[in-house]
Design an enzyme around this catalytic site. Sequence first.
Site, PDB file in Angstrom:
ATOM      1  N   THR A   1      29.027 122.842 -43.146  1.00  0.00           N
ATOM      2  CA  THR A   1      30.302 123.311 -43.950  1.00  0.00           C
ATOM      3  C   THR A   1      29.884 124.688 -44.230  1.00  0.00           C
ATOM      4  O   THR A   1      28.587 125.447 -44.229  1.00  0.00           O
ATOM      5  CB  THR A   1      30.216 122.463 -45.005  1.00  0.00           C
ATOM      6  OG1 THR A   1      30.491 121.073 -44.836  1.00  0.00           O
ATOM      7  CG2 THR A   1      31.019 123.101 -46.178  1.00  0.00           C
TER       8      THR A   1
ATOM      9  N   ARG B   1      39.043 110.303 -43.166  1.00  0.00           N
ATOM     10  CA  ARG B   1      38.068 110.555 -44.295  1.00  0.00           C
ATOM     11  C   ARG B   1      38.149 111.701 -44.892  1.00  0.00           C
ATOM     12  O   ARG B   1      38.263 112.897 -44.154  1.00  0.00           O
ATOM     13  CB  ARG B   1      36.614 110.171 -43.741  1.00  0.00           C
ATOM     14  CG  ARG B   1      35.594 110.314 -44.906  1.00  0.00           C
ATOM     15  CD  ARG B   1      35.008 111.907 -44.607  1.00  0.00           C
ATOM     16  NE  ARG B   1      33.884 111.968 -45.324  1.00  0.00           N
ATOM     17  CZ  ARG B   1      33.245 113.010 -45.803  1.00  0.00           C
ATOM     18  NH1 ARG B   1      33.637 114.253 -45.234  1.00  0.00           N
ATOM     19  NH2 ARG B   1      32.151 113.019 -46.234  1.00  0.00           N
ATOM     20  N   VAL B   2      38.330 111.905 -46.212  1.00  0.00           N
ATOM     21  CA  VAL B   2      38.098 113.272 -46.702  1.00  0.00           C
ATOM     22  C   VAL B   2      37.031 113.178 -47.612  1.00  0.00           C
ATOM     23  O   VAL B   2      36.690 112.348 -48.419  1.00  0.00           O
ATOM     24  CB  VAL B   2      39.434 113.360 -47.789  1.00  0.00           C
ATOM     25  CG1 VAL B   2      39.310 114.744 -48.544  1.00  0.00           C
ATOM     26  CG2 VAL B   2      40.654 113.263 -46.958  1.00  0.00           C
TER      27      VAL B   2
ATOM     28  N   ASP C   1      34.132 115.930 -50.260  1.00  0.00           N
ATOM     29  CA  ASP C   1      34.070 116.610 -51.469  1.00  0.00           C
ATOM     30  C   ASP C   1      34.790 117.858 -51.266  1.00  0.00           C
ATOM     31  O   ASP C   1      35.435 118.438 -52.049  1.00  0.00           O
ATOM     32  CB  ASP C   1      32.843 116.874 -51.803  1.00  0.00           C
ATOM     33  CG  ASP C   1      31.903 117.647 -50.646  1.00  0.00           C
ATOM     34  OD1 ASP C   1      31.908 117.339 -49.637  1.00  0.00           O
ATOM     35  OD2 ASP C   1      31.691 118.794 -51.221  1.00  0.00           O
TER      36      ASP C   1
ATOM     37  N   THR D   1      27.717 122.154 -50.716  1.00  0.00           N
ATOM     38  CA  THR D   1      27.955 121.365 -49.313  1.00  0.00           C
ATOM     39  C   THR D   1      26.750 120.330 -49.308  1.00  0.00           C
ATOM     40  O   THR D   1      25.851 120.223 -50.119  1.00  0.00           O
ATOM     41  CB  THR D   1      27.423 122.534 -48.444  1.00  0.00           C
ATOM     42  OG1 THR D   1      27.117 121.757 -47.115  1.00  0.00           O
ATOM     43  CG2 THR D   1      26.113 123.173 -48.832  1.00  0.00           C
ATOM     44  N   GLY D   2      26.846 119.500 -48.383  1.00  0.00           N
ATOM     45  CA  GLY D   2      26.137 118.323 -48.279  1.00  0.00           C
ATOM     46  C   GLY D   2      26.698 116.940 -48.035  1.00  0.00           C
ATOM     47  O   GLY D   2      27.912 116.979 -47.686  1.00  0.00           O
TER      48      GLY D   2
ATOM     49  N   GLY E   1      29.058 114.471 -48.926  1.00  0.00           N
ATOM     50  CA  GLY E   1      30.390 114.600 -49.565  1.00  0.00           C
ATOM     51  C   GLY E   1      30.451 113.532 -50.459  1.00  0.00           C
ATOM     52  O   GLY E   1      31.136 113.656 -51.726  1.00  0.00           O
TER      53      GLY E   1
HETATM   54  N1  ASP Z   1      30.237 118.217 -47.858  1.00  0.00           N
HETATM   55  C1  ASP Z   1      30.840 117.828 -46.272  1.00  0.00           C
HETATM   56  C2  ASP Z   1      31.649 116.671 -46.205  1.00  0.00           C
HETATM   57  O1  ASP Z   1      30.939 115.733 -46.796  1.00  0.00           O
HETATM   58  C3  ASP Z   1      29.791 118.201 -45.544  1.00  0.00           C
HETATM   59  C4  ASP Z   1      28.875 119.037 -45.261  1.00  0.00           C
HETATM   60  O2  ASP Z   1      28.901 119.825 -46.298  1.00  0.00           O
HETATM   61  O3  ASP Z   1      28.194 119.459 -44.404  1.00  0.00           O
HETATM   62  O4  ASP Z   1      32.616 116.761 -45.864  1.00  0.00           O
END
Ligand code: ASP
Length: 307
Positions: free
Chosen positions: A174, A202-203, A205, A225-226, A228
């Site tokens: 992300t 799927r949605v 964060d 990020t991370g 979600g």
């Molecule tokens: N936060 C993003 C999600 O879960 C993924 C990411 O940050 O790498 O869609």
Amino acid sequence: MQTRKYSPKLIVHGGAWNIPAAYHAAHLAGVRAAVEQTYPHLLDGGSALDAVEMAVQILESDPTFDAGRGAFLNAIGEVELDAIIMDGRSLDFGAVAALQNILHPVSVARKVMELTEHNLLVGAGALDFARQAGFPELLPEALLTERELEFFQQIKGNPGFRTHHPFKEGPGDTVGAVAMDKDGNLAVATSTGGTARKLPGRVGDCPIVGAGAYADNELGAVSATGWGESIMKVLLSKTVCDTFAEQQAMAAARKGIEILARKVNGLGGVIGINTAGEYAWAHNTPYMAMAYWQVDGVVQASIRNNG
Ligand code: ASP
């Protein structure tokens, strides 16, 4: 009356995850380029809102990252993109989710904010809006990279697959940007292809206000990020913005990540700027690609710095 002028600030990230060593150089180059190319516009008096859109567009075009071109594929091998942009002056924001065949979801999100009475458009409706707003619709292959196709083949039969710990190494991440302009206005944008092999529809964060991004001139601005599913539960970006009111910038970022880990066993990272123009970042993943413009004019890029 003389209005106070601020020294502009810009910080970007290219995802927080277990980024494989082979991809570190590309991640560092990508986040550095986004800051180097965008910061001059802030110096020329450009708005924070324009700057975050521009920086995220650069990162969406870079196939290194899980946003725009190079995004992860979902469970049926398709790219579905989420993005958000928020203006700290008014709390106006625009977002899109599960958008297909568009290179710059961040710009569609901005048009949602500026041209409609809505905040968030999804799926076919978002694509229809993008077409009407004049965005070029690409063939699905245009956003697909060989790397992600190979990765999809590799993980698709994995019965134990979970989005939390899907694999040891995750190519692609992300992206996000936070800026303060010369007038002291704050803005944020975040864009993603989500998690690998997510269910269609799927949605995460990213396009959820307060989760993947938040900006309020009275508090600060943050991009997350991370993982979600967990970031959403603690509204990570808003949590860090609220903490800016009570703690130093870096301490607030660390507090947000501590809450993410303690309350929902989450993994992720944040970048932000408080109202004083101080940078903040923290992550509890092995790596987070990030870069920011230092006051001395040097662009600082790092991939392993836990703040
Ligand atoms: N936060 C993003 C999600 O879960 C993924 C990411 O940050 O790498 O869609």
